[in-house]
Design an enzyme around this catalytic site. Structure first.
Site, PDB file in Angstrom:
ATOM      1  N   HIS A   1       0.205  32.763   1.871  1.00 50.41           N
ATOM      2  CA  HIS A   1      -0.404  31.521   2.353  1.00 50.41           C
ATOM      3  C   HIS A   1      -1.818  31.343   1.817  1.00 50.41           C
ATOM      4  O   HIS A   1      -2.424  32.282   1.300  1.00 50.41           O
ATOM      5  CB  HIS A   1      -0.396  31.444   3.890  1.00 50.41           C
ATOM      6  CG  HIS A   1      -1.227  32.469   4.600  1.00 50.41           C
ATOM      7  ND1 HIS A   1      -0.708  33.641   5.076  1.00 50.41           N
ATOM      8  CD2 HIS A   1      -2.543  32.499   4.934  1.00 50.41           C
ATOM      9  CE1 HIS A   1      -1.675  34.343   5.678  1.00 50.41           C
ATOM     10  NE2 HIS A   1      -2.797  33.670   5.593  1.00 50.41           N
TER      11      HIS A   1
ATOM     12  N   GLU B   1      -2.789  27.937   6.271  1.00 46.84           N
ATOM     13  CA  GLU B   1      -3.489  28.357   7.488  1.00 46.84           C
ATOM     14  C   GLU B   1      -4.791  27.548   7.545  1.00 46.84           C
ATOM     15  O   GLU B   1      -5.486  27.403   6.533  1.00 46.84           O
ATOM     16  CB  GLU B   1      -3.807  29.852   7.400  1.00 46.84           C
ATOM     17  CG  GLU B   1      -4.607  30.384   8.591  1.00 46.84           C
ATOM     18  CD  GLU B   1      -4.892  31.888   8.474  1.00 46.84           C
ATOM     19  OE1 GLU B   1      -4.806  32.456   7.375  1.00 46.84           O
ATOM     20  OE2 GLU B   1      -5.205  32.486   9.529  1.00 46.84           O
TER      21      GLU B   1
ATOM     22  N   HIS C   1      -9.366  32.185   2.301  1.00 50.59           N
ATOM     23  CA  HIS C   1      -8.694  33.315   1.650  1.00 50.59           C
ATOM     24  C   HIS C   1      -7.327  32.919   1.126  1.00 50.59           C
ATOM     25  O   HIS C   1      -6.762  31.915   1.541  1.00 50.59           O
ATOM     26  CB  HIS C   1      -8.567  34.534   2.580  1.00 50.59           C
ATOM     27  CG  HIS C   1      -7.788  34.292   3.841  1.00 50.59           C
ATOM     28  ND1 HIS C   1      -8.385  33.936   5.030  1.00 50.59           N
ATOM     29  CD2 HIS C   1      -6.462  34.357   4.108  1.00 50.59           C
ATOM     30  CE1 HIS C   1      -7.472  33.809   5.970  1.00 50.59           C
ATOM     31  NE2 HIS C   1      -6.272  34.050   5.451  1.00 50.59           N
TER      32      HIS C   1
HETATM   33 CO    CO Z   1      -4.579  34.338   6.604  1.00 54.36          CO
END
Ligand code: CO
Length: 134
Positions: free
Chosen positions: A79, A130, A7
């Site tokens: 992120h 991440e 994502h």
């Molecule tokens: Co995230």
């Protein structure tokens, strides 16, 4: 080592307003809001055919995204989340390469109930990363 883009996260001040934009203006399918106290955020996932957008807004007084939103008052890209097969092996390799893992260096449970950790933007072209074990 990294796999699929899981994502892209966008920090927002008002998660309801942001959800409405994605659902009503952009015509996307969105999830219900979920509070993640361990991460200090409320999340809504926008499900796209090839990836997801994670809308995140601050939860609690010392949310890690509060400072970001003070600098980026309209919200913004926060992120990128990449999938990995083995988060501990990935972490150890990245640390050996000189990367900085945020927090205590150990994975936490992420929005999908899977282990995640964050890598400092200074080592990755100014982008917070991440990693999520899938
Ligand atoms: Co995230």
């Amino acid at each position: 080592m990294i796999g699929k883009l899981n994502h892209v996260a966008i920090a927002v001040t008002d998660i309801t307003a942001a959800s409405n934009i994605y659902r009503d203006v952009l015509g996307a399918q969105i999830s219900e809001p979920m509070e993640l106290p361990e991460h200090g955020v409320t999340t809504v996932f926008v499900n796209l055919p090839n990836t997801k957008i994670e809308l995140i807004s601050p939860l609690g007084d010392d949310s890690p995204i509060s400072k970001f939103l003070q600098k980026n008052t309209q919200g913004g890209m926060h992120h990128l989340c990449y999938e990995v097969d083995d988060i501990l092996a990935s972490r150890d390799k990245l640390v050996a390469e000189g990367a900085t893992v945020l927090g205590d260096g150990n994975p936490k449970k992420g929005a999908h109930g899977k282990p995640v950790l964050f890598l400092h933007p200074k080592d990755f072209c100014g982008t917070l990363i991440e990693l999520e074990q899938v």
